[in-house]
Design an enzyme around this catalytic site. Sequence first.
Site, PDB file in Angstrom:
ATOM      1  N   ALA A 118      45.447  34.036  27.175  1.00 18.48           N
ATOM      2  CA  ALA A 118      46.346  32.890  27.837  1.00 18.48           C
ATOM      3  C   ALA A 118      47.696  33.897  27.177  1.00 18.48           C
ATOM      4  O   ALA A 118      48.003  34.701  27.014  1.00 18.48           O
ATOM      5  CB  ALA A 118      45.915  31.937  26.780  1.00 18.48           C
ATOM      6  N   GLY A 176      42.060  35.513  24.360  1.00 19.76           N
ATOM      7  CA  GLY A 176      41.371  34.881  25.916  1.00 19.76           C
ATOM      8  C   GLY A 176      40.825  35.356  26.729  1.00 19.76           C
ATOM      9  O   GLY A 176      39.913  34.935  27.717  1.00 19.76           O
ATOM     10  N   GLU A 223      37.558  36.338  25.942  1.00 21.65           N
ATOM     11  CA  GLU A 223      36.465  34.625  25.323  1.00 21.65           C
ATOM     12  C   GLU A 223      36.077  34.966  27.258  1.00 21.65           C
ATOM     13  O   GLU A 223      35.132  34.365  27.095  1.00 21.65           O
ATOM     14  CB  GLU A 223      37.817  33.948  25.040  1.00 21.65           C
ATOM     15  CG  GLU A 223      37.897  33.468  23.585  1.00 21.65           C
ATOM     16  CD  GLU A 223      38.215  32.620  23.208  1.00 21.65           C
ATOM     17  OE1 GLU A 223      39.923  32.905  23.904  1.00 21.65           O
ATOM     18  OE2 GLU A 223      38.923  31.865  22.454  1.00 21.65           O
ATOM     19  N   GLU A 268      44.177  35.985  17.691  1.00 18.24           N
ATOM     20  CA  GLU A 268      45.329  35.144  18.148  1.00 18.24           C
ATOM     21  C   GLU A 268      46.331  34.864  16.794  1.00 18.24           C
ATOM     22  O   GLU A 268      47.330  33.766  16.743  1.00 18.24           O
ATOM     23  CB  GLU A 268      44.339  34.019  18.772  1.00 18.24           C
ATOM     24  CG  GLU A 268      44.136  33.469  19.726  1.00 18.24           C
ATOM     25  CD  GLU A 268      42.512  34.628  20.047  1.00 18.24           C
ATOM     26  OE1 GLU A 268      42.216  35.436  19.183  1.00 18.24           O
ATOM     27  OE2 GLU A 268      42.297  34.085  21.108  1.00 18.24           O
TER      28      GLU A 268
HETATM   29  N1  CO8 Z   1      51.071  36.590  27.772  1.00 21.72           N
HETATM   30  C1  CO8 Z   1      51.710  37.020  28.211  1.00 21.72           C
HETATM   31  N2  CO8 Z   1      52.304  38.294  28.636  1.00 21.72           N
HETATM   32  C2  CO8 Z   1      51.549  39.020  27.563  1.00 21.72           C
HETATM   33  C3  CO8 Z   1      50.495  39.821  27.366  1.00 21.72           C
HETATM   34  C4  CO8 Z   1      49.795  38.526  26.586  1.00 21.72           C
HETATM   35  N3  CO8 Z   1      49.039  37.033  26.254  1.00 21.72           N
HETATM   36  N4  CO8 Z   1      50.001  39.520  26.738  1.00 21.72           N
HETATM   37  C5  CO8 Z   1      50.535  40.985  27.960  1.00 21.72           C
HETATM   38  N5  CO8 Z   1      51.881  40.648  28.022  1.00 21.72           N
HETATM   39  C6  CO8 Z   1      53.039  41.135  28.577  1.00 21.72           C
HETATM   40  C7  CO8 Z   1      53.814  41.510  28.197  1.00 21.72           C
HETATM   41  O1  CO8 Z   1      55.206  40.966  27.172  1.00 21.72           O
HETATM   42  C8  CO8 Z   1      54.769  42.239  28.798  1.00 21.72           C
HETATM   43  O2  CO8 Z   1      55.837  41.738  29.505  1.00 21.72           O
HETATM   44  P1  CO8 Z   1      56.793  42.035  29.913  1.00 21.72           P
HETATM   45  O3  CO8 Z   1      57.282  43.622  30.455  1.00 21.72           O
HETATM   46  O4  CO8 Z   1      58.208  41.905  30.740  1.00 21.72           O
HETATM   47  O5  CO8 Z   1      57.564  41.818  28.235  1.00 21.72           O
HETATM   48  C9  CO8 Z   1      53.320  42.744  30.115  1.00 21.72           C
HETATM   49  O6  CO8 Z   1      52.623  41.933  29.631  1.00 21.72           O
HETATM   50  C10 CO8 Z   1      53.236  44.251  28.866  1.00 21.72           C
HETATM   51  O7  CO8 Z   1      52.624  44.296  27.418  1.00 21.72           O
HETATM   52  P2  CO8 Z   1      53.548  45.000  26.447  1.00 21.72           P
HETATM   53  O8  CO8 Z   1      54.489  45.530  27.053  1.00 21.72           O
HETATM   54  O9  CO8 Z   1      52.889  44.742  25.412  1.00 21.72           O
HETATM   55  O10 CO8 Z   1      52.023  46.230  26.524  1.00 21.72           O
HETATM   56  P3  CO8 Z   1      51.688  47.392  26.097  1.00 21.72           P
HETATM   57  O11 CO8 Z   1      50.569  48.231  25.992  1.00 21.72           O
HETATM   58  O12 CO8 Z   1      53.041  47.692  23.914  1.00 21.72           O
HETATM   59  O13 CO8 Z   1      51.253  46.634  24.228  1.00 21.72           O
HETATM   60  C11 CO8 Z   1      49.064  44.948  24.135  1.00 21.72           C
HETATM   61  C12 CO8 Z   1      49.198  45.891  24.690  1.00 21.72           C
HETATM   62  C13 CO8 Z   1      48.700  45.182  22.298  1.00 21.72           C
HETATM   63  C14 CO8 Z   1      47.735  44.483  25.177  1.00 21.72           C
HETATM   64  C15 CO8 Z   1      50.302  43.332  24.257  1.00 21.72           C
HETATM   65  O14 CO8 Z   1      50.869  43.498  25.303  1.00 21.72           O
HETATM   66  C16 CO8 Z   1      49.776  42.464  22.509  1.00 21.72           C
HETATM   67  O15 CO8 Z   1      49.403  42.138  21.725  1.00 21.72           O
HETATM   68  N6  CO8 Z   1      49.967  41.621  23.878  1.00 21.72           N
HETATM   69  C17 CO8 Z   1      48.774  39.917  23.526  1.00 21.72           C
HETATM   70  C18 CO8 Z   1      47.211  40.394  23.309  1.00 21.72           C
HETATM   71  C19 CO8 Z   1      47.781  38.935  22.292  1.00 21.72           C
HETATM   72  O16 CO8 Z   1      47.947  37.948  21.417  1.00 21.72           O
HETATM   73  N7  CO8 Z   1      46.524  37.876  23.488  1.00 21.72           N
HETATM   74  C20 CO8 Z   1      45.955  36.853  22.816  1.00 21.72           C
HETATM   75  C21 CO8 Z   1      47.227  35.665  23.723  1.00 21.72           C
HETATM   76  S1  CO8 Z   1      46.808  33.670  22.575  1.00 21.72           S
HETATM   77  C22 CO8 Z   1      44.924  33.237  23.097  1.00 21.72           C
HETATM   78  O17 CO8 Z   1      44.870  34.573  24.168  1.00 21.72           O
HETATM   79  C23 CO8 Z   1      45.053  32.167  22.931  1.00 21.72           C
HETATM   80  C24 CO8 Z   1      43.542  31.388  24.239  1.00 21.72           C
HETATM   81  C25 CO8 Z   1      43.415  30.652  24.601  1.00 21.72           C
HETATM   82  C26 CO8 Z   1      41.952  30.343  25.331  1.00 21.72           C
HETATM   83  C27 CO8 Z   1      42.186  31.038  26.471  1.00 21.72           C
HETATM   84  C28 CO8 Z   1      41.143  30.501  28.030  1.00 21.72           C
HETATM   85  C29 CO8 Z   1      41.723  31.643  29.048  1.00 21.72           C
END
Ligand code: CO8
Length: 258
Positions: free
Chosen positions: A65, A109, A112, A132
Site C-alpha cells: 500500500a 498489500g 496480499e 508491515e
Molecule cells: N509506498 C510508497 N512509496 C513506496 C513504497 C510504498 N509501499 N515502496 C517503495 N516506494 C517508493 C520509495 O519511496 C521510492 O520513492 P522515492 O524515489 O521518491 O524516494 C521508490 O518507491 C523506490 O523505492 P526505494 O528507493 O526504497 O527502492 P529500493 O530498491 O531501495 O527498495 C523496497 C525496494 C525494499 C521494496 C523498499 O522500497 C521498501 O521497503 N518499500 C516498502 C515496502 C513495505 O513496507 N510495504 C508494505 C506497505 S504497508 C501495506 O502494504 C499495508 C497493506 C494494507 C492493505 C493493502 C490493500 C491493497
Amino acid sequence: MAYETINVEVQDHVCQIKLNRPEALNALNSELLSELCTALEEADASDKVRCIILTGSEKAFAAGADIKEMSEKSFTEVFSTNLFAGVNDRVSAIRKPIIAAVAGYALGGGCELAMLCDFIIAADTAKFGQPEINLGVIAGIGGTQRLTRFVGKSKSMDMNLTGRFMTAEEAERAGLVSRVVPAKKLLDEATAAAHKIAEKSLLTAMAVKETVNRSYELPLSEGLLFERRVFHSMFATEDQKEGMAAFLEKREAQFRDK
Ligand code: CO8
C-alpha cells in the site's frame, strides 16, 4: 476506458492488467486501487475476456500500500471509511479466473493482492513479504489470514513477525505460488496458461473458481457437498454434453458457454 496508473490490453480473450506506477514500485494508492477494481469489473463483464492476468514491472509487482498516502491517516478515518474492505470485496467478487504474474517485489498489500488472485506464477526474481510490522502496523487485506492458509502458521508467523522476504523458490515450496519460471519468460508462461483456461468452457471455469474458493470457507463435509452439487449441476449444460461427446468422438470440444 483510459487509466492513469494501470495499462489494460485485451488480446485473444485474455485481458492483461499491468500496474504502472514505476516511480513508487507500483505502490497501491487509492487511484490505482480504484482503477484496478474498475478494470477487473470491466473485464469480468466483457464478452471478449475469458481470463485475466494481473502483473507489474520487472522490479516490482507492487511494493505494498502507498505509505505516503497512508502515513497521515487517523484511526477515525481508516475505521469509518473501512479502509481496503472495498478492494477485498471487489476483487473477490470477480468470477473469471485471474492469474497473478509476479516479478520482483510483492510486499505487504502487493503480496496480499497477488493472493487475492486465483493462482500465482512467479518469476525467479520474485520476493514475497509482509513487512508491515516494520511500519508499526499489521497486514490489512489477507497477510495474516490468506497467507496462513497458504503456507501454514509457522511460516506465516515468521513472515509477519520478522518482516523477512521469501524468494520465489521458497514461496513455491511453501505452496504460495503454483510455479516459478525464468523472469524473461514470465509473461509468456502466464499468457500460455491464460490461453489454456480461455479454451475451456467459461461456465465450467467459473464453477471451478467458485468451488475451490469455497474450500476456504467451509468444513470438509460441506465443501464436498457443495462440490458434488455443482458437479451435478454441470449436467444441465450443453458444454457437458459437448465435452463428453468430443472425447468419445476423438475430436476437440467446441464449448459455447451454455
Ligand atoms: N509506498 C510508497 N512509496 C513506496 C513504497 C510504498 N509501499 N515502496 C517503495 N516506494 C517508493 C520509495 O519511496 C521510492 O520513492 P522515492 O524515489 O521518491 O524516494 C521508490 O518507491 C523506490 O523505492 P526505494 O528507493 O526504497 O527502492 P529500493 O530498491 O531501495 O527498495 C523496497 C525496494 C525494499 C521494496 C523498499 O522500497 C521498501 O521497503 N518499500 C516498502 C515496502 C513495505 O513496507 N510495504 C508494505 C506497505 S504497508 C501495506 O502494504 C499495508 C497493506 C494494507 C492493505 C493493502 C490493500 C491493497
